[in-house]
Design a protein around this motif. Structure first.
Motif, mmCIF file in Angstrom:
data_model
loop_
_atom_site.group_PDB
_atom_site.id
_atom_site.type_symbol
_atom_site.label_atom_id
_atom_site.label_comp_id
_atom_site.label_asym_id
_atom_site.label_seq_id
_atom_site.Cartn_x
_atom_site.Cartn_y
_atom_site.Cartn_z
ATOM 1 N N ALA A 121 31.713 99.181 33.858
ATOM 2 C CA ALA A 121 33.286 99.568 33.348
ATOM 3 C C ALA A 121 33.953 98.281 33.677
ATOM 4 O O ALA A 121 33.683 97.967 34.700
ATOM 5 C CB ALA A 121 33.715 100.806 33.975
ATOM 6 N N ALA A 122 34.925 97.841 32.866
ATOM 7 C CA ALA A 122 35.559 96.526 33.239
ATOM 8 C C ALA A 122 37.175 96.649 32.520
ATOM 9 O O ALA A 122 37.202 97.546 31.708
ATOM 10 C CB ALA A 122 34.895 95.305 32.581
ATOM 11 N N TYR A 158 42.530 96.679 42.717
ATOM 12 C CA TYR A 158 42.458 96.045 41.241
ATOM 13 C C TYR A 158 43.427 94.514 41.359
ATOM 14 O O TYR A 158 44.210 94.475 42.184
ATOM 15 C CB TYR A 158 43.148 96.991 40.302
ATOM 16 N N GLU A 159 43.287 93.772 40.193
ATOM 17 C CA GLU A 159 43.964 92.464 40.334
ATOM 18 C C GLU A 159 45.694 92.804 40.414
ATOM 19 O O GLU A 159 46.280 93.658 39.637
ATOM 20 C CB GLU A 159 43.221 91.610 39.151
ATOM 21 N N VAL A 197 37.261 92.114 33.294
ATOM 22 C CA VAL A 197 37.208 91.764 34.677
ATOM 23 C C VAL A 197 36.566 92.994 35.271
ATOM 24 O O VAL A 197 36.834 93.980 34.697
ATOM 25 C CB VAL A 197 38.398 91.154 35.180
ATOM 26 N N GLY A 198 35.709 92.571 36.433
ATOM 27 C CA GLY A 198 35.223 93.737 36.865
ATOM 28 C C GLY A 198 34.754 93.226 38.535
ATOM 29 O O GLY A 198 34.862 92.168 38.991
ATOM 30 N N MET A 199 33.943 94.282 39.034
ATOM 31 C CA MET A 199 33.750 93.986 40.361
ATOM 32 C C MET A 199 32.165 94.172 40.829
ATOM 33 O O MET A 199 31.773 94.383 41.946
ATOM 34 C CB MET A 199 34.374 95.097 41.202
ATOM 35 N N SER A 204 37.305 100.079 30.260
ATOM 36 C CA SER A 204 37.848 101.428 30.824
ATOM 37 C C SER A 204 39.455 101.281 30.567
ATOM 38 O O SER A 204 39.868 102.373 30.757
ATOM 39 C CB SER A 204 37.314 101.640 31.890
ATOM 40 N N ASN A 205 39.968 100.198 30.821
ATOM 41 C CA ASN A 205 41.391 100.279 30.813
ATOM 42 C C ASN A 205 41.865 98.700 30.584
ATOM 43 O O ASN A 205 41.056 97.876 30.476
ATOM 44 C CB ASN A 205 41.960 100.345 32.368
ATOM 45 N N LEU A 248 47.070 100.931 37.610
ATOM 46 C CA LEU A 248 45.537 101.189 37.205
ATOM 47 C C LEU A 248 44.981 102.053 38.370
ATOM 48 O O LEU A 248 45.486 102.011 39.365
ATOM 49 C CB LEU A 248 44.794 99.879 37.653
ATOM 50 N N VAL A 272 39.704 104.857 34.752
ATOM 51 C CA VAL A 272 38.293 104.180 34.462
ATOM 52 C C VAL A 272 37.336 104.994 34.599
ATOM 53 O O VAL A 272 36.541 105.013 33.223
ATOM 54 C CB VAL A 272 38.061 103.179 35.846
HETATM 55 N N1 HPA Z 1 39.399 95.571 37.316
HETATM 56 C C1 HPA Z 1 38.426 95.068 37.907
HETATM 57 N N2 HPA Z 1 37.457 96.048 37.873
HETATM 58 C C2 HPA Z 1 37.511 97.011 36.814
HETATM 59 C C3 HPA Z 1 38.444 97.149 36.180
HETATM 60 C C4 HPA Z 1 39.863 96.190 36.181
HETATM 61 O O1 HPA Z 1 40.943 96.408 35.728
HETATM 62 N N3 HPA Z 1 38.390 98.329 35.324
HETATM 63 C C5 HPA Z 1 37.088 98.701 35.836
HETATM 64 N N4 HPA Z 1 36.642 97.882 36.638
#
Ligand code: HPA
Length: 278
Positions: free
Chosen positions: A114-115, A193-194, A210-212, A235-236, A246, A251
């Motif tokens: 999910a990103a 989150y960023e 972007v993701g982790m 996811s967002n 966020l 997510v």
């Molecule tokens: N940022 C980082 N990682 C994520 C995000 C996000 O907005 N959504 C899901 N994983």
């Protein structure tokens, strides 16, 4: 023996007898896709906690086990739950599962996650094929003595995501009439989150999502010669792109909503990948 190599070796030897078959494809199930395995007759399960020295995920919504099953006739090992760098594990532990699945015999790695969407051409619920990545904000999993048996000291990363496998996913999306997006995935450490400024930076660097997770796994995998494909569920919208704060809940909710489509696309892609790699 190199301690990183030795740990993978020890994990492998401790589960060797419990493998129901030699998997050809390894599938990492990201947030919201974890129950993908439920639709298939499970032929074997190994809990991470039952593997000596194996890192165990601590994130809600991430289970912790390998599932062995056939998808479209392909022997697959799936990871229900991955390990993230922000959980505090060293990078060599974060990518240990990827190395272990290669040791089991997997040749193709299908990464999902999910990103956050950092580009206004994306919307929550979109599926994005990862065509390239930016991983330089997290430590490389290849730092340390090189394990020559796994791969070269300076591996080429020109085509991390396999062009033929990407085509398989594109064709599958077209068959299913899914409007598949494509983009560059950028990994940050999280767990916060960023900030909006960081997202503007990511966009400026050429990232759409972007993701982790994922990018470090892809580097370790490419080093070992896996053929890789990657799919993000947007996811967002990333920080600063909307007024909404966020949350992990958002997510998970979006990933759950898109899961049926995501699963269809993964299965259809595996069917096509089978034809391409055989
Ligand atoms: N940022 C980082 N990682 C994520 C995000 C996000 O907005 N959504 C899901 N994983």
């Amino acid at each position: 023996m190199d301690p990183v190599y030795e740990k993978v070796d020890r994990c492998y030897k401790s589960i060797q007898e419990r493998l129901p078959f030699t998997p050809r494809l390894a599938l990492i199930l990201g947030s919201g896709l974890g129950d993908y395995a439920d639709g298939f007759p499970v032929e074997g399960t190994i809990q991470y906690q039952d593997i000596e020295g194996f890192p165990v995920s601590t994130v809600p919504g991430h289970k912790g086990r390998f599932i062995f099953t056939h998808v479209e006739g392909v022997p697959v090992v799936m990871m229900q739950g991955r390990v993230h760098y922000y959980e505090g594990y060293p990078m060599s532990d974060v990518v240990l599962p990827v190395r272990l699945m290669r040791r089991m015999g997997a040749e193709v790695l299908f990464l999902t996650n999910a990103a956050g969407g950092a580009d206004c051409s994306l919307a929550p619920g979109d599926l994005m094929l990862i065509k390239d990545q930016i991983a330089c904000f997290v430590p490389s999993p290849l730092i340390g003595p090189n394990v020559a048996e796994w791969g070269p000291r300076f591996p080429d990363m020109s085509h991390i995501y396999d062009p033929e496998l990407m085509e398989a996913v594109r064709e599958s999306a077209a068959d299913l009439q899914i409007d598949l997006k494509e983009g560059v995935y950028l990994q940050l450490t999280g767990p916060a989150y960023e900030s909006p400024a960081e997202i503007r930076m990511c966009r400026g660097l050429g990232a759409q999502a972007v993701g982790m997770s994922t990018a470090c796994e892809a580097i370790a995998a490419r080093h070992m010669g896996y053929r890789i494909c990657g799919l993000s569920c947007i996811s967002n919208m990333a920080s600063g792109m909307t007024d909404k704060p966020l949350s992990h809940q958002e997510v998970q909710e979006t990933a759950d909503r898109v899961a049926p489509l995501f699963k269809q696309l993964v299965s259809a892609s595996i069917r096509k990948i089978k034809l391409k790699v055989n």
